[in-house]
Design a protein around this motif. Structure first.
Motif, PDB file in Angstrom:
ATOM      1  N   ASN A 129      52.502  24.803  45.893  1.00  0.00           N
ATOM      2  CA  ASN A 129      52.752  26.104  45.257  1.00  0.00           C
ATOM      3  C   ASN A 129      51.548  26.648  44.499  1.00  0.00           C
ATOM      4  OD1 ASN A 129      52.716  24.467  43.016  1.00  0.00           O
ATOM      5  ND2 ASN A 129      54.838  24.841  42.406  1.00  0.00           N
ATOM      6  N   GLN A 130      50.458  25.884  44.436  1.00  0.00           N
ATOM      7  CA  GLN A 130      49.237  26.345  43.773  1.00  0.00           C
ATOM      8  C   GLN A 130      48.210  26.889  44.763  1.00  0.00           C
ATOM      9  OE1 GLN A 130      48.698  22.420  41.739  1.00  0.00           O
ATOM     10  NE2 GLN A 130      48.512  23.647  39.880  1.00  0.00           N
ATOM     11  N   ILE A 131      48.506  26.805  46.044  1.00  0.00           N
ATOM     12  CA  ILE A 131      47.577  27.260  47.082  1.00  0.00           C
ATOM     13  C   ILE A 131      47.940  28.683  47.497  1.00  0.00           C
ATOM     14  CG2 ILE A 131      46.741  26.846  49.431  1.00  0.00           C
ATOM     15  CD1 ILE A 131      47.394  23.879  49.006  1.00  0.00           C
ATOM     16  N   PRO A 132      47.005  29.632  47.399  1.00  0.00           N
ATOM     17  CA  PRO A 132      47.292  31.005  47.834  1.00  0.00           C
ATOM     18  C   PRO A 132      47.699  31.047  49.303  1.00  0.00           C
ATOM     19  CG  PRO A 132      45.249  30.920  46.587  1.00  0.00           C
ATOM     20  CD  PRO A 132      45.645  29.498  46.843  1.00  0.00           C
ATOM     21  N   LYS A 133      48.706  31.871  49.600  1.00  0.00           N
ATOM     22  CA  LYS A 133      49.224  31.980  50.961  1.00  0.00           C
ATOM     23  C   LYS A 133      49.233  33.434  51.395  1.00  0.00           C
ATOM     24  CE  LYS A 133      52.012  27.793  50.667  1.00  0.00           C
ATOM     25  NZ  LYS A 133      51.151  27.276  49.596  1.00  0.00           N
ATOM     26  N   LEU A 134      48.765  33.672  52.610  1.00  0.00           N
ATOM     27  CA  LEU A 134      48.782  35.012  53.174  1.00  0.00           C
ATOM     28  C   LEU A 134      49.727  35.021  54.365  1.00  0.00           C
ATOM     29  CD1 LEU A 134      45.577  34.284  52.340  1.00  0.00           C
ATOM     30  CD2 LEU A 134      45.322  36.682  52.946  1.00  0.00           C
ATOM     31  N   LYS A 135      50.683  35.937  54.354  1.00  0.00           N
ATOM     32  CA  LYS A 135      51.607  36.105  55.467  1.00  0.00           C
ATOM     33  C   LYS A 135      51.073  37.212  56.371  1.00  0.00           C
ATOM     34  CE  LYS A 135      54.865  33.191  54.073  1.00  0.00           C
ATOM     35  NZ  LYS A 135      55.338  32.035  54.865  1.00  0.00           N
ATOM     36  N   LEU A 136      50.845  36.890  57.636  1.00  0.00           N
ATOM     37  CA  LEU A 136      50.278  37.838  58.582  1.00  0.00           C
ATOM     38  C   LEU A 136      51.164  37.948  59.820  1.00  0.00           C
ATOM     39  CD1 LEU A 136      46.570  36.566  58.421  1.00  0.00           C
ATOM     40  CD2 LEU A 136      47.596  38.404  57.065  1.00  0.00           C
ATOM     41  N   ASP A 137      50.912  38.976  60.616  1.00  0.00           N
ATOM     42  CA  ASP A 137      51.627  39.203  61.869  1.00  0.00           C
ATOM     43  C   ASP A 137      53.141  39.122  61.661  1.00  0.00           C
ATOM     44  OD1 ASP A 137      52.122  39.733  64.514  1.00  0.00           O
ATOM     45  OD2 ASP A 137      51.592  37.734  65.246  1.00  0.00           O
ATOM     46  N   SER A 138      53.632  39.946  60.743  1.00  0.00           N
ATOM     47  CA  SER A 138      55.072  40.038  60.452  1.00  0.00           C
ATOM     48  C   SER A 138      55.677  38.688  60.084  1.00  0.00           C
ATOM     49  CB  SER A 138      55.818  40.641  61.657  1.00  0.00           C
ATOM     50  OG  SER A 138      55.316  41.922  61.978  1.00  0.00           O
ATOM     51  N   GLY A 139      54.891  37.874  59.384  1.00  0.00           N
ATOM     52  CA  GLY A 139      55.388  36.590  58.915  1.00  0.00           C
ATOM     53  C   GLY A 139      55.254  35.449  59.899  1.00  0.00           C
ATOM     54  N   LYS A 140      54.669  35.710  61.071  1.00  0.00           N
ATOM     55  CA  LYS A 140      54.516  34.640  62.061  1.00  0.00           C
ATOM     56  C   LYS A 140      53.359  33.695  61.721  1.00  0.00           C
ATOM     57  CE  LYS A 140      56.417  37.270  65.953  1.00  0.00           C
ATOM     58  NZ  LYS A 140      56.109  37.884  67.276  1.00  0.00           N
ATOM     59  N   LEU A 141      52.478  34.130  60.827  1.00  0.00           N
ATOM     60  CA  LEU A 141      51.331  33.314  60.429  1.00  0.00           C
ATOM     61  C   LEU A 141      51.342  33.124  58.919  1.00  0.00           C
ATOM     62  CD1 LEU A 141      48.448  35.100  62.399  1.00  0.00           C
ATOM     63  CD2 LEU A 141      49.852  33.206  63.186  1.00  0.00           C
ATOM     64  N   THR A 142      51.056  31.896  58.486  1.00  0.00           N
ATOM     65  CA  THR A 142      50.859  31.620  57.066  1.00  0.00           C
ATOM     66  C   THR A 142      49.504  30.955  56.897  1.00  0.00           C
ATOM     67  OG1 THR A 142      53.237  31.303  56.700  1.00  0.00           O
ATOM     68  CG2 THR A 142      51.732  30.449  55.015  1.00  0.00           C
ATOM     69  N   VAL A 143      48.591  31.656  56.230  1.00  0.00           N
ATOM     70  CA  VAL A 143      47.261  31.109  55.950  1.00  0.00           C
ATOM     71  C   VAL A 143      47.293  30.470  54.571  1.00  0.00           C
ATOM     72  CG1 VAL A 143      44.811  31.615  55.647  1.00  0.00           C
ATOM     73  CG2 VAL A 143      46.145  32.877  57.359  1.00  0.00           C
ATOM     74  N   ASN A 144      47.088  29.167  54.515  1.00  0.00           N
ATOM     75  CA  ASN A 144      46.974  28.442  53.252  1.00  0.00           C
ATOM     76  C   ASN A 144      45.491  28.395  52.905  1.00  0.00           C
ATOM     77  OD1 ASN A 144      49.878  27.090  52.857  1.00  0.00           O
ATOM     78  ND2 ASN A 144      49.347  27.042  55.031  1.00  0.00           N
ATOM     79  N   LEU A 145      45.087  29.247  51.970  1.00  0.00           N
ATOM     80  CA  LEU A 145      43.672  29.465  51.672  1.00  0.00           C
ATOM     81  C   LEU A 145      43.219  28.533  50.554  1.00  0.00           C
ATOM     82  CD1 LEU A 145      41.089  31.104  52.105  1.00  0.00           C
ATOM     83  CD2 LEU A 145      42.019  32.820  50.523  1.00  0.00           C
TER      84      LEU A 145
END
Length: 280
Positions: free
Chosen positions: A143-159
């Motif tokens: 929960n401390q790692i920034p997450k980006l939801k892309l392609d209508s939620g089909k992708l989660t980038v843990n940055l």
């Protein structure tokens, strides 16, 4: 699109009873400068009353490590005072720098109850001018790692480190390294540009993807040429990938076990310093 030089299957190299696949270095590929090593441990089922991960106290000098805890947990303790228990979905970033002694084991609860452990560890080289930087450790829970939801939620980038649009990772890399792990649902599509001077590390942890018109499935390391910026990734099934990139250091690499320096003399000095108790 950036062309693919070769697809490499990780080599099966168990470590002290722990299922391990080495993406690199191996007989087929050395390093992807500035990335030195990638080990994929597990997934492996541990029974009740197990001994946990087999990584007792050991030294490092001259580089950084990034540990991805995909399943299970990892207890970290080191000579600089760093200590944490990171669970599923978290990461551990350690700067060995001038010298550190650390251990990586499983929690008492995991040893008692058992479960599935899956951990990947990436070694990131430091340039000569930073090899003797002070050691440091940072542990981040899921929960401390920034997450980006892309392609209508089909992708989660843990940055983890670097920037993605206006989002910045929690780790401030010493060498402008971009690191992430990306979760893709089937049919998810990712288009990204990476400066062609930067080397890309793309490893398929699980699932199957199409990357720049070539298919790569589980345990495949994708080796790219540096001839374009465009990367296109399509998930052919639910997948997880490690996606990182960085500028090559273009420096000599001399390694001996847990030490990575630029010269043999520096390796000898590292051994002397460790044996004389200068690693904390």
């Amino acid at each position: 699109m950036r062309s693919i030089k070769k697809l490499h299957h990780a080599i099966d190299e168990p470590m002290n009873g722990l299922s391990t696949y080495r993406a690199f270095p191996n007989i087929y590929i050395d390093q992807i400068d500035p990335f030195l090593l990638l080990n994929h441990h597990g997934p492996q089922e541990f029974s009740q009353n197990n001994s946990g991960l087999p990584f007792g106290p050991h030294p490092h000098r001259g580089f950084e490590t990034l540990t991805f805890i995909l399943k299970g947990d990892v207890v970290h303790s080191d000579s600089s005072g760093g200590k944490s228990i990171i669970t599923t979905g978290g990461i551990q970033w350690m700067t060995a720098g001038k010298g550190i002694i650390h251990s990586e084991n499983s929690s008492d609860e995991f040893k008692r109850k058992g479960g599935v452990e899956e951990v990947l560890q990436l070694w990131i080289n430091l340039p000569a001018k930073l090899k003797l930087t002070p050691p440091k450790y940072i542990g981040l829970q899921k929960n401390q790692i920034p997450k980006l939801k892309l392609d209508s939620g089909k992708l989660t980038v843990n940055l983890i480190s670097g920037k993605w649009d206006n989002t910045k990772g929690e780790i401030d890399s010493l060498t402008d390294i971009f690191t992430s792990f990306i979760e893709l649902r089937k049919n998810g599509i990712l288009n990204i540009s990476v400066e062609k001077e930067r080397n890309i590390l793309l490893y398929v942890v699980d699932g199957k993807i199409r990357v720049n018109n070539e298919i790569a499935d589980k345990l495949i390391l994708v080796e790219f040429n540096n001839n374009n910026e465009k990367i296109n990734i399509e998930a052919l099934e639910d997948s997880i990938i490690i996606f990182c990139h960085g500028r090559p250091l273009n420096e000599p690499v001399v390694s001996y076990g847990p030490f990575v320096m630029n010269t043999e003399a520096e390796i000898r000095q590292a051994m002397i310093d460790y044996q004389s108790g200068k690693f904390g």
